[in-house]
Design a protein around this motif. Structure first.
Motif, short mmCIF file in Angstrom:
data_model
loop_
_atom_site.label_atom_id
_atom_site.label_comp_id
_atom_site.label_asym_id
_atom_site.label_seq_id
_atom_site.Cartn_x
_atom_site.Cartn_y
_atom_site.Cartn_z
N GLY A 5 -35.99 1.72 -30.84
CA GLY A 5 -35.79 0.79 -29.73
C GLY A 5 -35.28 -0.52 -30.31
O GLY A 5 -34.33 -0.54 -31.09
N ALA A 6 -35.94 -1.62 -29.97
CA ALA A 6 -35.48 -2.92 -30.47
C ALA A 6 -36.16 -3.28 -31.79
O ALA A 6 -35.79 -4.25 -32.44
N LYS A 7 -37.17 -2.49 -32.19
CA LYS A 7 -37.99 -2.86 -33.34
C LYS A 7 -37.45 -2.35 -34.66
O LYS A 7 -37.28 -1.15 -34.83
N PRO A 8 -37.22 -3.23 -35.62
CA PRO A 8 -36.85 -2.78 -36.96
C PRO A 8 -38.09 -2.21 -37.64
O PRO A 8 -39.14 -2.85 -37.68
N VAL A 9 -38.01 -0.99 -38.15
CA VAL A 9 -39.20 -0.32 -38.67
C VAL A 9 -39.05 0.12 -40.12
O VAL A 9 -40.00 0.10 -40.88
N VAL A 10 -37.84 0.48 -40.51
CA VAL A 10 -37.64 0.96 -41.88
C VAL A 10 -36.42 0.29 -42.47
O VAL A 10 -35.39 0.15 -41.81
N ILE A 11 -36.56 -0.13 -43.72
CA ILE A 11 -35.37 -0.56 -44.45
C ILE A 11 -35.21 0.35 -45.66
O ILE A 11 -36.14 0.56 -46.42
N ASP A 12 -34.03 0.93 -45.76
CA ASP A 12 -33.76 1.93 -46.80
C ASP A 12 -32.76 1.42 -47.80
O ASP A 12 -31.80 0.73 -47.44
N GLU A 13 -32.98 1.78 -49.07
CA GLU A 13 -31.96 1.56 -50.09
C GLU A 13 -31.65 2.93 -50.66
O GLU A 13 -32.54 3.62 -51.19
N ILE A 14 -30.40 3.34 -50.54
CA ILE A 14 -30.03 4.72 -50.81
C ILE A 14 -29.04 4.79 -51.96
O ILE A 14 -28.03 4.08 -51.95
N TYR A 15 -29.34 5.64 -52.94
CA TYR A 15 -28.49 5.78 -54.12
C TYR A 15 -27.83 7.15 -54.11
O TYR A 15 -28.50 8.17 -54.04
N LEU A 16 -26.49 7.15 -54.21
CA LEU A 16 -25.75 8.40 -54.13
C LEU A 16 -24.80 8.53 -55.32
O LEU A 16 -24.24 7.54 -55.78
N PRO A 17 -24.61 9.76 -55.81
CA PRO A 17 -23.65 9.95 -56.91
C PRO A 17 -22.24 9.65 -56.40
O PRO A 17 -21.79 10.25 -55.42
N GLY A 18 -21.54 8.74 -57.07
CA GLY A 18 -20.22 8.34 -56.61
C GLY A 18 -19.22 9.49 -56.61
O GLY A 18 -18.33 9.56 -55.76
N GLU A 19 -19.41 10.37 -57.54
CA GLU A 19 -18.49 11.50 -57.68
C GLU A 19 -18.42 12.36 -56.42
O GLU A 19 -17.35 12.79 -56.00
N ILE A 20 -19.58 12.56 -55.83
CA ILE A 20 -19.65 13.43 -54.65
C ILE A 20 -19.22 12.69 -53.38
O ILE A 20 -18.52 13.24 -52.54
N PHE A 21 -19.64 11.43 -53.28
CA PHE A 21 -19.38 10.69 -52.05
C PHE A 21 -18.17 9.75 -52.19
O PHE A 21 -18.28 8.55 -51.97
N GLN A 22 -17.05 10.33 -52.53
CA GLN A 22 -15.84 9.55 -52.83
C GLN A 22 -15.48 8.54 -51.74
O GLN A 22 -15.40 7.35 -51.99
#
Lengths: 242, 242
Positions: free
Chosen positions: A137-154
């Motif tokens: 809804g309007a409420k911020p509940v989770v803050i994520d920091e996401i690390y991905l292999p650059g090779e795969i996620f070009q």
DNA sequence: TAGTGGTCTAGACCACTGT
DNA sequence: CAGTGGTCTAGACCACTAC
């Protein structure tokens, strides 16, 4: 005196492996039907019952979905039922509004010690770091920091993220052909630091859930490492123990 | 035009129910062998394959344990492998020393609003409240407050608790014939209050995991409600997502 | 009606455990 | 060796979905 076959593997497991390889090779895509049990039995030269047992296990693993009268489908994160497979956060009042994902930042970097270990890649290999906010809804509940292999996620960028309405894993699957199979979460309690308290609109020092997740694709290959900070003022992490 | 049988239930599920009833009635006790598949097939007048499928499901539910060449056993919390079925806490260094349970208090009370709702008993019904500390090696890591229906746990006392070396559920099973089948945990992050910080040897206000658990026995009957506060300085809560 | 997965059966044989 | 669960097969029939 016996113990003859240390590597004995029943037929249905070999069939399972073959079907897995076909899935991995992209022979059938997420959301599509796979051939009927009869067809697969003919293809692999085994009885229908043996194929059935292989598929049974894969359905239990959430890799396939059986639908009586229709066929067997490749599991997909596009399926709305899949959303809460990895997100165990539940509002304390029964509010069922779907969470909304707001990308904040997205930049490229080189893998540090922790990222390289978690993702099984070289130290210094290219990675993409992504920060995002999850709102119920309007409420911020989770803050994520996401690390991905650059090779795969070009081609991943803020533009791509903002142009996507579904879940993150749904994007990964559709845009990068990556299917998230299983994950492992390590949960601890921490105090909110300054920037987190800002983002989640809670006082500095507020106890938060720190949820570190490593997500795996086929062959137990890690392809995502993320750390989420969960505000549990009005939500809780729900876990079923069987 | 069809939709004839809204309550259709396959044979193997009916067999499963019958076996469940036998278990519930105490026909075979935890740790014991149940009759062979052939015997059960004869008893229920179905084929071995049908019994097999019923047992398969019950094994998947952790109610039974199959041992090739030996037989099928009733699952038991006395089995050391069952210890970490409900306790998901893991030391950050790979230390595998088993945790030690230290009972602190044990007293009788009347069910308040929350306890009565969680345990499905009358408001004011007798309950037993139990406090205990969990140590990994020398380190206090968890402090639990456990609420039990007084009716079921008649003879429970500090003496009984202190005279028991195994796990709590192992005691419940052996001493009170209560088998814990499944549980549900709600996890939040909270700050340590004064008494908790004393018990866990952490500064007041330290973020802790609050783990509320409701545990069920046969027939989805709740028989335990507990709240644990976990210190996550050197441990984390591990969860596998499939 | 045809095709799919779901159930049930009966029988053969394999792998593991005890005696 | 006999007894247990584990695998594999083949065939019959049921339940559900589509056309």
């Amino acid at each position: 005196m016996t113990q003859e076959s240390p590597t004995f593997s029943p037929l249905y497991r070999q069939i399972k492996t073959l079907i897995l390889q076909a899935l991995e090779a992209g022979e059938w895509l997420p959301g599509q039907v796979i051939p009927s049990e009869q067809e697969l039995a003919a293809r692999f030269n085994v009885s229908q019952g043996t194929v059935r047992k292989a598929i049974d296990e894969m359905a239990a693993d959430n890799l396939l979905v059986r639908k009586q009268g229709k066929g067997t489908y490749v599991a997909s994160h596009n399926d709305p039922r899949a959303l809460f497979r990895f997100l165990r956060l539940v509002p304390m009042d029964g509010d069922l509004s779907h969470p909304q994902s707001l990308p904040l930042d997205c930049w490229r970097a080189k893998a540090g010690q922790e990222a390289s270990r978690m993702l099984g890649i070289e130290l210094g290999a290219p990675i993409i770091i992504l920060r995002r906010l999850l709102k119920f809804g309007a409420k911020p509940v989770v803050i994520d920091e996401i690390y991905l292999p650059g090779e795969i996620f070009q081609g991943l960028s803020m533009e791509v993220l903002q142009g996507w309405s579904g879940s993150l894993y749904s994007l990964f699957e559709t845009r990068f052909g990556l299917r998230m199979i299983r994950a492992q979460e390590r949960i601890r309690a921490v105090g909110a630091d300054r920037s987190t308290s800002d983002a989640l609109k809670v006082p500095e020092g507020t106890p938060l859930l720190s949820v570190e997740r490593v997500t795996y694709t086929y062959g137990d290959k890690p392809v995502e490492w993320r750390r989420g900070l969960y505000s549990t003022a009005e939500h809780y992490y729900l876990n079923e123990l069987n």
